[in-house]
Design an enzyme around this catalytic site. Structure first.
Site, PDB file in Angstrom:
ATOM      1  N   ASP A  40       0.806  -1.214   0.000  1.00  0.00           N
ATOM      2  CA  ASP A  40       0.000   0.000   0.000  1.00  0.00           C
ATOM      3  C   ASP A  40       0.843   1.270   0.000  1.00  0.00           C
ATOM      4  O   ASP A  40       0.370   2.332   0.400  1.00  0.00           O
ATOM      5  CB  ASP A  40      -0.923   0.003   1.210  1.00  0.00           C
ATOM      6  CG  ASP A  40      -0.165  -0.094   2.533  1.00  0.00           C
ATOM      7  OD1 ASP A  40       0.794  -0.894   2.606  1.00  0.00           O
ATOM      8  OD2 ASP A  40      -0.523   0.607   3.492  1.00  0.00           O
ATOM      9  N   LYS A  80      -6.637  -0.402   6.461  1.00  0.00           N
ATOM     10  CA  LYS A  80      -5.468  -0.144   7.308  1.00  0.00           C
ATOM     11  C   LYS A  80      -5.323   1.346   7.575  1.00  0.00           C
ATOM     12  O   LYS A  80      -5.539   2.168   6.685  1.00  0.00           O
ATOM     13  CB  LYS A  80      -4.191  -0.661   6.646  1.00  0.00           C
ATOM     14  CG  LYS A  80      -3.003  -0.685   7.613  1.00  0.00           C
ATOM     15  CD  LYS A  80      -1.665  -0.740   6.899  1.00  0.00           C
ATOM     16  CE  LYS A  80      -1.184   0.633   6.507  1.00  0.00           C
ATOM     17  NZ  LYS A  80       0.235   0.672   6.113  1.00  0.00           N
ATOM     18  N   GLU A  83      -3.111  -0.078  13.695  1.00  0.00           N
ATOM     19  CA  GLU A  83      -1.656  -0.035  13.608  1.00  0.00           C
ATOM     20  C   GLU A  83      -1.065   1.220  14.266  1.00  0.00           C
ATOM     21  O   GLU A  83      -0.871   2.235  13.607  1.00  0.00           O
ATOM     22  CB  GLU A  83      -1.192  -0.088  12.140  1.00  0.00           C
ATOM     23  CG  GLU A  83       0.321  -0.071  11.986  1.00  0.00           C
ATOM     24  CD  GLU A  83       0.786  -0.033  10.536  1.00  0.00           C
ATOM     25  OE1 GLU A  83       2.012   0.005  10.313  1.00  0.00           O
ATOM     26  OE2 GLU A  83      -0.062  -0.032   9.626  1.00  0.00           O
ATOM     27  N   GLU A  97       2.228   2.205  15.099  1.00  0.00           N
ATOM     28  CA  GLU A  97       3.621   1.764  14.960  1.00  0.00           C
ATOM     29  C   GLU A  97       4.527   2.518  15.933  1.00  0.00           C
ATOM     30  O   GLU A  97       4.562   3.746  15.940  1.00  0.00           O
ATOM     31  CB  GLU A  97       4.125   1.989  13.534  1.00  0.00           C
ATOM     32  CG  GLU A  97       5.572   1.552  13.359  1.00  0.00           C
ATOM     33  CD  GLU A  97       6.085   1.651  11.932  1.00  0.00           C
ATOM     34  OE1 GLU A  97       7.288   1.404  11.716  1.00  0.00           O
ATOM     35  OE2 GLU A  97       5.283   1.981  11.027  1.00  0.00           O
ATOM     36  N   LYS A 142      -1.877  -4.622  13.949  1.00  0.00           N
ATOM     37  CA  LYS A 142      -0.592  -4.604  13.256  1.00  0.00           C
ATOM     38  C   LYS A 142       0.408  -3.877  14.151  1.00  0.00           C
ATOM     39  O   LYS A 142       0.726  -2.715  13.932  1.00  0.00           O
ATOM     40  CB  LYS A 142      -0.710  -3.931  11.890  1.00  0.00           C
ATOM     41  CG  LYS A 142       0.586  -4.010  11.075  1.00  0.00           C
ATOM     42  CD  LYS A 142       0.399  -3.560   9.633  1.00  0.00           C
ATOM     43  CE  LYS A 142       1.723  -3.624   8.885  1.00  0.00           C
ATOM     44  NZ  LYS A 142       1.573  -3.332   7.441  1.00  0.00           N
ATOM     45  N   SER A 192       2.424  -8.879   8.537  1.00  0.00           N
ATOM     46  CA  SER A 192       1.902  -7.947   7.534  1.00  0.00           C
ATOM     47  C   SER A 192       3.097  -7.114   7.100  1.00  0.00           C
ATOM     48  O   SER A 192       3.303  -6.000   7.561  1.00  0.00           O
ATOM     49  CB  SER A 192       0.795  -7.065   8.123  1.00  0.00           C
ATOM     50  OG  SER A 192       0.347  -6.127   7.154  1.00  0.00           O
ATOM     51  N   TYR A 244       5.861   6.889   4.556  1.00  0.00           N
ATOM     52  CA  TYR A 244       5.370   6.367   3.286  1.00  0.00           C
ATOM     53  C   TYR A 244       3.887   6.673   3.136  1.00  0.00           C
ATOM     54  O   TYR A 244       3.248   7.086   4.084  1.00  0.00           O
ATOM     55  CB  TYR A 244       5.638   4.868   3.163  1.00  0.00           C
ATOM     56  CG  TYR A 244       4.837   3.954   4.056  1.00  0.00           C
ATOM     57  CD1 TYR A 244       3.734   3.267   3.571  1.00  0.00           C
ATOM     58  CD2 TYR A 244       5.206   3.747   5.397  1.00  0.00           C
ATOM     59  CE1 TYR A 244       3.011   2.400   4.370  1.00  0.00           C
ATOM     60  CE2 TYR A 244       4.488   2.887   6.196  1.00  0.00           C
ATOM     61  CZ  TYR A 244       3.397   2.219   5.682  1.00  0.00           C
ATOM     62  OH  TYR A 244       2.694   1.368   6.497  1.00  0.00           O
TER      63      TYR A 244
END
Length: 388
Positions: free
Chosen positions: A63, A175, A215, A217, A257, A326, A388
């Site tokens: 993605d 996501k 997610e 992170e 995630k 993932s 990203y």
């Protein structure tokens, strides 16, 4: 399911009812209100989540935004054009037998509506491979005012209508990535903002038929040790699940995630796969309800081999959740470099992708040995301040 509001329910009469209660000689029963989320998609959400969290399979994260995809293409000397992005994504989704190891693929919006180089819809090719199409729905990170140079994830405006359109296009999960930086605190403001945004997104996604991947992170940036990562991760996941409950998110219809619990990338003391597994599983047992079907780890800049070994170490015993992967770079790196933009290299690149996917499939089953790995697969991919 009962919301977190239940935890705050008072078993005492309201102040306005106090005198009335005192006058009554008969004890009055206390009424506790339950807020149960039973959306039109509840059964489908559970079925989708279980399908993605199936034995020996994980998620291919492809993605990357067009800008980030351009950086990947530039690394092999290709221009960032739609035709080149299409060619690379076609290579990925059409790898023969990919569905044996991959249960879901996260797509960028362009890819969801894109066709392969031979005119087939990307979504249809994935479905034919028994791979569930997913979609990145956040709008990226922006500076968080009032914080310690931290960020927050935007994209809630218009999310419901976007999710509905993505569902119609064939997506069945979504996501949303937000980040927490340990070197920058993390501040309580940044953690709460991350948790609240994830919870609102998850509720909206479920209302529109998409299983939300949650997610937050925890970035690898920094020289901190594994204990500090563990401490921060506990705080982050406590906040996340509090707000998920506040927003009546159905835990059986989500996937997580998370980052693995590792030392910071600049920490001189490296952790073994066994240490990473011990800390990460301890975190999961303390913070993640067993109702959650799947834990799909991100690689976060680890090398391809490192990410696979760490996942394998976490699957050496039974877990209450499906513990899988993932991965983006940790599945694609060797594949991309093998391809090099040359049509004659497509098969070799697909073989590299399948080798990597099979290795992680074995790791999900606790059977990965590292046999046959290339030198390229052992190279770390950490990028400081990666976006990203």
């Amino acid at each position: 399911m009962a919301s977190a509001a239940l935890l705050k329910s008072s078993f005492l009469p309201k102040r306005s009812e106090w005198h009335t209660t005192q006058k009554s000689s008969t004890p009055q029963p206390t009424v506790v209100a339950f807020s149960v989320r039973a959306g039109a998609y509840s059964d489908e959400l559970v079925k989708t989540a279980k399908s993605i969290a199936s034995p020996g399979r994980g998620i291919l994260a492809m993605d990357e935004s067009n800008a980030t995809c351009g950086k990947r293409l530039a690394s092999i000397g290709l221009e960032n054009t739609e035709a080149n992005r299409q060619a690379y994504r076609t290579l990925l989704v059409s790898a023969p037998g990919l569905g044996q190891y991959i249960s879901g693929a996260i797509l960028f919006e362009e890819t969801l509506y894109q066709s392969t180089t031979d005119g087939k819809k990307m979504v249809d090719v994935l479905i034919q491979q028994n791979i569930m199409p997913g979609i990145k729905v956040d709008k990226g990170l922006v500076p968080l005012a009032g914080s310690n140079d931290e960020s927050w994830c935007q994209g809630l405006d218009g999310l419901a209508s976007r999710c509905a359109a993505y569902y119609q296009q064939g997506a069945r999960f979504a996501k949303w990535r937000t980040v927490v930086s340990i070197p920058n605190g993390p501040s309580a403001l940044a953690v709460k903002e991350a948790a609240w945004g994830l919870a609102r997104y998850a509720a909206i996604a479920q209302d529109n038929g998409l299983v939300p991947i949650v997610e937050p992170e925890i970035l690898l940036d920094g020289g901190h040790g594994i204990e500090r990562t563990f401490e921060v991760a506990q705080k982050v996941w406590a906040e996340v699940f509090f707000y998920l409950a506040e927003n009546n998110v159905m835990f059986e219809g989500i996937l997580l995630k998370p980052s693995m619990v590792t030392p910071g990338a600049e920490c001189p003391e490296k952790a073994t796969p066994k240490q990473v597994a011990e800390y990460t599983l301890k975190l999961l047992h303390r913070r993640i309800p067993p109702a959650v079907p799947g834990i799909m780890f991100l690689s976060g800049g680890q090398s391809e081999v490192e990410a696979t070994f760490n996942l394998n170490a976490m699957n050496q015993g039974p877990n209450p959740w499906h513990v899988s992967f993932s991965y983006a770079r940790a599945l694609q790196n060797t594949c991309l470099k093998t391809w090099g933009g040359r049509p004659e290299n497509v098969k070799a690149a697909q073989d590299a992708l399948l080798f990597r996917a099979k290795g992680n499939s074995l790791a999900q089953l606790g059977k990965y040995t590292g046999e046959g790995e290339s030198a390229e697969a052992t190279k770390g991919m950490f990028v400081k301040g990666y976006t990203y």
